[in-house]
Design an enzyme around this catalytic site. Structure first.
Site, PDB file in Angstrom:
ATOM      1  N   ARG A 137      27.587  33.806  34.406  1.00 20.64           N
ATOM      2  CA  ARG A 137      27.230  35.333  34.421  1.00 20.64           C
ATOM      3  C   ARG A 137      25.317  35.000  34.731  1.00 20.64           C
ATOM      4  O   ARG A 137      25.426  36.706  35.198  1.00 20.64           O
ATOM      5  CB  ARG A 137      26.448  36.503  32.768  1.00 20.64           C
ATOM      6  CG  ARG A 137      28.975  36.384  32.343  1.00 20.64           C
ATOM      7  CD  ARG A 137      28.759  37.123  31.490  1.00 20.64           C
ATOM      8  NE  ARG A 137      30.308  36.846  30.774  1.00 20.64           N
ATOM      9  CZ  ARG A 137      30.203  36.401  29.582  1.00 20.64           C
ATOM     10  NH1 ARG A 137      29.098  35.753  29.726  1.00 20.64           N
ATOM     11  NH2 ARG A 137      31.329  35.554  29.005  1.00 20.64           N
ATOM     12  N   GLY A 172      31.702  38.736  28.501  1.00 17.90           N
ATOM     13  CA  GLY A 172      31.634  38.762  27.036  1.00 17.90           C
ATOM     14  C   GLY A 172      31.910  38.906  25.221  1.00 17.90           C
ATOM     15  O   GLY A 172      32.419  38.106  25.287  1.00 17.90           O
ATOM     16  N   TYR A 174      34.470  40.178  25.848  1.00 14.47           N
ATOM     17  CA  TYR A 174      35.820  40.155  26.018  1.00 14.47           C
ATOM     18  C   TYR A 174      36.956  38.037  25.438  1.00 14.47           C
ATOM     19  O   TYR A 174      37.177  38.369  24.028  1.00 14.47           O
ATOM     20  CB  TYR A 174      36.343  39.936  27.280  1.00 14.47           C
ATOM     21  CG  TYR A 174      38.448  39.618  27.304  1.00 14.47           C
ATOM     22  CD1 TYR A 174      39.512  40.398  26.510  1.00 14.47           C
ATOM     23  CD2 TYR A 174      38.784  38.844  28.543  1.00 14.47           C
ATOM     24  CE1 TYR A 174      40.414  39.668  26.572  1.00 14.47           C
ATOM     25  CE2 TYR A 174      39.842  38.556  28.645  1.00 14.47           C
ATOM     26  CZ  TYR A 174      40.910  39.310  27.560  1.00 14.47           C
ATOM     27  OH  TYR A 174      42.112  38.904  28.733  1.00 14.47           O
ATOM     28  N   GLU A 175      35.217  37.731  24.843  1.00 18.82           N
ATOM     29  CA  GLU A 175      35.630  36.594  25.095  1.00 18.82           C
ATOM     30  C   GLU A 175      35.371  36.439  23.018  1.00 18.82           C
ATOM     31  O   GLU A 175      36.103  35.932  22.545  1.00 18.82           O
ATOM     32  CB  GLU A 175      34.004  35.400  25.541  1.00 18.82           C
ATOM     33  CG  GLU A 175      34.149  34.531  25.989  1.00 18.82           C
ATOM     34  CD  GLU A 175      32.832  33.385  26.343  1.00 18.82           C
ATOM     35  OE1 GLU A 175      32.898  32.294  25.854  1.00 18.82           O
ATOM     36  OE2 GLU A 175      31.788  34.536  26.764  1.00 18.82           O
ATOM     37  N   GLY A 176      34.454  37.127  22.381  1.00 22.29           N
ATOM     38  CA  GLY A 176      35.123  36.656  21.111  1.00 22.29           C
ATOM     39  C   GLY A 176      35.773  37.566  20.772  1.00 22.29           C
ATOM     40  O   GLY A 176      36.432  37.269  20.016  1.00 22.29           O
TER      41      GLY A 176
END
Length: 432
Positions: A137, A172, A174-176
């Site tokens: 990113r 990001g 979605y990551e969390g």
């Protein structure tokens, strides 16, 4: 948010007891997988696999998941998660910003792990996907796309099933969210309907995420709207607090502390810090850029207090501080875990429980003994000080807040990869 309402959160449903019967006209994809430790396999079964690459800023990791699917006519039984094969390589793809083909070769190396782990008879129906995180990113778009293109070419030459969207950069948040779902699923916190969950803290190299389920209306009222994500399950609505802070990962924070975050490395210039041994002169490569760094050699101060002042400038006033985190329970992993292991605060295999103040205590111990530094990472003082500042002055945790440090739960790696794999299998119609 349709993705979160359907795809990502099937694991929440999966955390119910094995005998659960779903009364719906159409079964949604997240009703299809159970953890084998919760639902032992006692009948004949078929096996399926999924390959998920996590392309982080400091390394590329492969997760090969094995699932067991009951025979088709045994409709009362559902597939179970049997286990995981994990491996990794360093550095990450972003280190090959100007050599995309060479970067893709590191993925090829890890693909051999998948070939060794999966029977050849299953290769053609085993999907392979790579999702890149903060490291890519931060790169210029054309540089990131060149890396992803070369990885896609590697996948096309492999014997595995390659979906159209097999290579991408993941958002990001979605990551969390997926990390929160994974941890709460694997720890059994989502059993029943009491919603007694734990929050998650993920500290990567370039970004950091915080995710939890708010218990107080005040938190919802005082939180920026883009920090909240809603989804429905079992006729209940869940609203997660989640945010990803790009540039606040451990490695990016080093650059910010040194004053080098906005530069591309200056030939002949040495970035100096009170967080480093006074005599130190060294080079460090991050994101494909070489930086020269060192300690305050002459009149400059060293030690915890001046170091903490430096890292404090990186986080103070730049992160949202929900009051509720001071009373919540949180799992912390990635670099939180690694630095706790490096300083013998927890066991590498078992993990452990620490208070926020334990990180500060260890930071003081390491930083105030920089003159005696002989081995290990020269950034240890800076890293521990940054973690302390991030938790206390960034997120607003109390010194007494207890954190569970873990790398694996039930022998499955924490993080977002498991949830992403479930979504992948369902999107391809493989999970049923």
């Amino acid at each position: 948010m349709a993705l979160y309402q359907g795809a990502a959160f099937f694991m929440l449903v999966a955390s119910c007891v094995c005998s659960t019967v779903f009364h719906r006209e159409q079964q949604t994809w997240f009703e299809g997988v159970f953890l084998s430790s919760m639902c032992p396999v006692n009948v004949s079964a078929g096996t399926l696999y999924g390959i998920m690459f996590d392309a982080g800023s400091t390394g590329t990791r492969i997760h090969v998941y094995t699932f067991v699917q009951k025979v088709p006519d045994n409709t009362g039984q559902l597939p179970v998660l049997e286990g995981e094969i994990f491996d990794s390589v360093k550095p990450g793809l972003s280190a090959f910003v100007d050599q995309p083909k060479q970067g893709a070769e590191t993925v090829q190396e890890l693909l051999e792990v998948a070939k060794d782990s999966i029977p050849p008879s299953h290769w053609k129906r085993t999907p392979v996907v790579l999702k890149a995180t903060a490291g890519l990113r931060l790169l210029p778009e054309e540089k990131a796309e060149a890396l992803l293109f070369e990885v896609k070419e590697i996948f096309k030459k492999s014997p595995f099933l390659v979906p159209d969207d097999s290579v991408s950069i993941m958002d990001g948040s979605y990551e969390g969210i997926l990390a929160w779902v994974t941890v709460n699923f694997l720890t059994g916190q989502l059993h029943g309907h009491n919603q007694e969950t734990v929050g998650t803290l993920d500290l990567g190299g370039a970004s950091t995420q915080i995710t939890f389920l708010p218990q107080f209306e005040k938190t919802l009222e005082q939180t920026p709207r883009d920090y909240l994500t809603s989804f429905e399950m079992f006729n209940s609505t869940y609203k997660l607090y989640t945010h990803s802070y790009l540039g606040f990962g451990l490695k990016a924070a080093r650059l910010a502390t040194l004053g080098a975050l906005e530069t591309a490395g200056i030939d002949g210039y040495t970035f100096r810090s009170a967080c480093l041994p006074r005599w130190l002169e060294a080079e460090w490569i991050f994101g494909g850029v070489k930086y020269q760094y060192g300690g305050n050699q002459e009149a400059g101060e060293v030690g915890f207090e001046p170091c903490y002042a430096e890292v404090l400038r990186v986080v103070q006033g730049k992160l949202h501080q929900p009051d509720e985190v001071q009373r919540g329970s949180f799992y912390a992993f990635s670099y939180y875990y690694d630095r706790a292991v490096d300083t013998d605060m927890i066991d590498y295999e078992k993990g452990g429980v620490l208070k926020v103040e334990d990180f500060e205590r260890k930071a003081r111990e390491v930083c105030d003994n920089l003159e005696n530094f002989t081995s290990g990472s020269p950034f240890l003082c800076m890293d521990l000080s940054y973690i302390t500042a991030l938790l206390k002055d960034g997120f607003g945790f109390a010194s007494s807040t207890v954190l569970q440090l873990t790398k694996k739960v039930n022998n499955i790696e924490t993080g977002w990869a498991l949830g992403a794999t479930f979504h992948l299998l369902q999107s391809l119609g493989i999970s049923h």
